[in-house]
Design a protein around this motif. Structure first.
Motif, short mmCIF file in Angstrom:
data_model
loop_
_atom_site.label_atom_id
_atom_site.label_comp_id
_atom_site.label_asym_id
_atom_site.label_seq_id
_atom_site.Cartn_x
_atom_site.Cartn_y
_atom_site.Cartn_z
N GLU A 55 52.28 31.85 26.81
CA GLU A 55 53.09 33.01 26.49
C GLU A 55 52.27 34.28 26.74
OE1 GLU A 55 52.60 30.64 24.01
OE2 GLU A 55 50.76 31.57 23.25
N ALA A 56 52.99 35.40 26.84
CA ALA A 56 52.35 36.68 27.11
C ALA A 56 52.82 37.71 26.10
CB ALA A 56 52.67 37.16 28.53
N ASN A 57 52.01 38.73 25.91
CA ASN A 57 52.34 39.79 24.96
C ASN A 57 53.14 40.91 25.65
OD1 ASN A 57 50.90 39.61 22.06
ND2 ASN A 57 49.70 38.49 23.56
N ASP A 58 53.09 42.11 25.11
CA ASP A 58 53.89 43.22 25.61
C ASP A 58 53.40 43.69 26.99
OD1 ASP A 58 55.14 43.08 23.20
OD2 ASP A 58 54.15 44.83 22.33
N TYR A 59 54.27 44.46 27.66
CA TYR A 59 53.96 45.18 28.89
C TYR A 59 53.65 44.26 30.07
CZ TYR A 59 53.47 49.26 25.85
OH TYR A 59 53.70 50.26 24.95
N VAL A 60 54.21 43.07 30.11
CA VAL A 60 54.03 42.22 31.28
C VAL A 60 54.61 42.94 32.51
CG1 VAL A 60 54.66 40.05 32.38
CG2 VAL A 60 54.10 40.10 29.94
N GLY A 61 53.84 42.99 33.57
CA GLY A 61 54.33 43.59 34.80
C GLY A 61 54.53 45.09 34.72
N LYS A 62 53.83 45.77 33.83
CA LYS A 62 53.91 47.24 33.78
C LYS A 62 53.53 47.82 35.15
CE LYS A 62 51.71 49.48 30.44
NZ LYS A 62 50.54 50.04 29.70
N THR B 216 46.26 33.16 44.27
CA THR B 216 47.00 32.63 43.12
C THR B 216 46.05 32.46 41.95
OG1 THR B 216 48.57 31.46 44.54
CG2 THR B 216 48.38 30.72 42.26
N VAL B 217 46.41 33.08 40.83
CA VAL B 217 45.61 32.97 39.60
C VAL B 217 46.43 32.18 38.59
CG1 VAL B 217 44.47 34.21 37.75
CG2 VAL B 217 44.44 35.15 40.07
N GLN B 218 45.98 30.97 38.27
CA GLN B 218 46.67 30.13 37.30
C GLN B 218 46.01 30.29 35.94
OE1 GLN B 218 46.50 26.20 39.12
NE2 GLN B 218 48.52 26.50 40.06
N LEU B 219 46.82 30.57 34.94
CA LEU B 219 46.33 30.83 33.60
C LEU B 219 46.98 29.86 32.62
CD1 LEU B 219 46.73 34.72 33.63
CD2 LEU B 219 44.67 33.43 34.21
N LYS B 220 46.25 29.50 31.59
CA LYS B 220 46.79 28.63 30.54
C LYS B 220 46.38 29.19 29.20
CE LYS B 220 47.01 23.86 28.91
NZ LYS B 220 46.55 22.46 29.12
N GLY B 221 47.37 29.41 28.32
CA GLY B 221 47.07 29.94 26.99
C GLY B 221 47.96 31.13 26.68
N SER B 222 47.44 32.03 25.86
CA SER B 222 48.18 33.23 25.44
C SER B 222 47.53 34.46 26.06
CB SER B 222 48.18 33.34 23.91
OG SER B 222 48.88 34.49 23.50
N ALA B 223 48.23 35.09 26.99
CA ALA B 223 47.68 36.26 27.67
C ALA B 223 47.86 37.51 26.81
CB ALA B 223 48.35 36.45 29.02
N GLY B 224 46.91 38.43 26.89
CA GLY B 224 47.00 39.68 26.14
C GLY B 224 48.00 40.64 26.76
N GLN B 225 48.01 41.87 26.25
CA GLN B 225 48.97 42.86 26.73
C GLN B 225 48.72 43.22 28.20
OE1 GLN B 225 49.01 46.20 24.04
NE2 GLN B 225 50.50 45.18 22.73
N THR C 192 41.46 29.56 31.52
CA THR C 192 42.07 29.50 30.19
C THR C 192 41.95 30.87 29.55
OG1 THR C 192 41.49 27.16 29.94
CG2 THR C 192 42.03 28.37 27.94
N VAL C 193 43.03 31.38 28.97
CA VAL C 193 43.02 32.75 28.47
C VAL C 193 43.36 32.80 26.98
CG1 VAL C 193 43.59 33.79 30.67
CG2 VAL C 193 45.43 33.08 29.16
N GLN C 194 42.90 33.90 26.35
CA GLN C 194 43.27 34.24 24.98
C GLN C 194 43.90 35.63 24.99
OE1 GLN C 194 39.41 33.95 23.09
NE2 GLN C 194 39.84 31.88 22.37
N ASN C 195 44.54 36.00 23.88
CA ASN C 195 45.24 37.29 23.86
C ASN C 195 44.30 38.48 23.79
OD1 ASN C 195 44.40 37.17 21.23
ND2 ASN C 195 46.45 36.99 20.35
N THR C 196 43.00 38.23 23.77
CA THR C 196 42.04 39.34 23.85
C THR C 196 41.83 39.78 25.30
OG1 THR C 196 40.25 37.72 23.83
CG2 THR C 196 40.83 38.75 21.73
N LEU D 30 39.27 39.80 31.87
CA LEU D 30 39.02 38.60 32.67
C LEU D 30 38.85 38.94 34.15
CD1 LEU D 30 38.95 35.46 32.85
CD2 LEU D 30 41.44 35.52 33.08
N ASP D 31 39.36 40.07 34.57
CA ASP D 31 39.29 40.45 35.98
C ASP D 31 37.86 40.58 36.48
OD1 ASP D 31 42.10 42.03 37.36
OD2 ASP D 31 42.10 40.80 35.58
#
Length: 385
Positions: free
Chosen positions: A315-322, A289-298, A258-262, A235-236
């Motif tokens: 919700e978010a998947n693994d490695y948030v804030g790595k 500020t980046v506002q997201l809605k949905g399920s964020a990927g890793q 709006t985001v998906q886990n992909t 998405l970046d």
């Protein structure tokens, strides 16, 4: 291997120019691992032998870790070639290489790049007392003690001299074989043969499996990729385009998606652009500020820097804030989620290797929360969910 693939993806997002090298220790079965690493879009695979290495290593690692680089390099080259992957990745070898003959043999076994570490240190004066970790190097090569550093006698010219002679020996061997460059002999195991020790009862070691020449088919037996193996954009790519007023003129902005886990590693490429344009600490907190809605990927917010604020509803998947490096990440549950304090809205291994920044999550996190966190502040409802 999927975690390694994600790490490679993250690194290529945070630095759009860098090549990623994965180091593998020579061992049985290294070919299958190398194939997985190549499929994970690594640019270089380093096959490291059991000889050489830092003098700070434990004795058990120095004596008993890994096998000869010749065996690991041969297997990796064969498996990569048979799986039509050899042309997409560079093979590098190291582990006790000291002469031009070693370089030529490595090239014939499939290597394109070569590491010479111990010999370089010795050229600068290292006498291998193996006290690198104790700050007591008697010749001043590896110490912060000013008195010992005064004994250092190395110079760039000594290392240049070493590599000049190695290169000359390589050129002499190639000339004697009728070749002009190392590229011409990469993977040419047909040019190698086992040396007889004088009798059948002495030659009890069969090296023929190392000298098998795999058929590359229509592909080259060496890497033909220019630059690096690119990975799909996240998405970046869109965020960077939309944030042009910030990156060009420093305007404060707020973006919504709006985001998906992909969509993985959101915020990483943006952080790279922020750092290149303004530095690590120039922007005030929350400038973008980046506002997201949905399920964020890793890897949401991986390596994110100061000035970036990510707000996720979902919700978010693994490695948030790595590797979090100053950004603020806020995660709220979806409005329809009942009892958010008892539900996991974060995956595993959150804040892995973070150094600064903040994470606020109105819900539970998974296992290995804050592993190697060394500076970030986190507020969550619980962990180990």
């Amino acid at each position: 291997i999927e975690d390694l693939a994600q790490l490679i993806y993250d690194l290529k997002q945070i630095n759009p120019d860098a090549r990623v090298c994965v180091k593998l220790v020579a061992m049985t079965g290294i070919g299958a691992i190398a194939a997985g690493v190549a499929k994970a879009k690594a640019d270089v695979i380093l096959i490291s032998g059991n000889v050489g290495g830092t003098g700070a290593s434990p004795q058990t690692s120095i004596k008993y870790a890994g096998g000869p680089w010749e065996m690991g390099l041969s297997e990796a080259n064969q498996v990569l070639t048979l799986n039509n992957l050899r042309h997409s990745v560079r093979l590098r070898a190291d582990g006790g290489m000291r002469t031009g003959r070693d370089i030529v043999i490595a090239a014939m076994l499939g290597a394109e790049e070569f590491g010479i570490g111990t010999a370089s240190l010795i050229a600068m004066g290292c006498i291998m007392v193996r006290q690198c970790h104790s700050n007591t190097c008697p010749v001043g090569v590896c110490t912060q003690d000013e008195a010992l550093r005064g004994k250092f006698s190395g110079s760039p010219e000594k290392v240049i001299n070493l590599f000049t002679f190695i290169a000359e020996e390589v050129r002499e061997i190639l000339a004697s074989l009728g070749f002009r460059s190392l590229t011409e002999i990469v993977g040419r195991t047909d040019l190698l043969q086992q040396v007889s020790r004088g009798g059948e009862h002495l030659d009890d070691l069969d090296l023929n499996p190392l000298l098998v020449k795999a058929d590359p088919g229509h592909n080259a037996p060496y890497c033909t990729v220019e630059g690096r193996n690119e990975v799909p954009d996240t998405l970046d790519a869109q965020i960077v385009r939309d944030a042009a007023p910030l990156l060009e003129r420093g305007e404060k902005m707020q973006l919504t998606y709006t985001v998906q886990n992909t969509a993985r590693a959101i915020g990483s490429r943006t952080s790279s652009h922020i750092t290149r344009r303004f530095g690590m600490h120039a922007l005030p907190a929350g400038h973008l500020t980046v506002q997201l809605k949905g399920s964020a990927g890793q890897s949401l917010g991986a390596f994110a820097v100061q000035g970036l604020r990510i707000e996720l509803t979902g919700e978010a998947n693994d490695y948030v804030g790595k590797g979090l490096s100053g950004a603020t990440i806020i995660i709220r549950p979806s409005p329809h989620l009942a009892a958010p304090e008892t539900n996991a809205i974060l995956g595993n291994t959150v804040l892995y290797g973070a150094t600064s920044g903040k994470l606020f999550a109105a819900g539970l996190a998974g296992e290995r929360f804050g592993v190697r966190n060394s500076g970030a502040v986190a507020v969550v409802e619980g962990m180990g969910a």
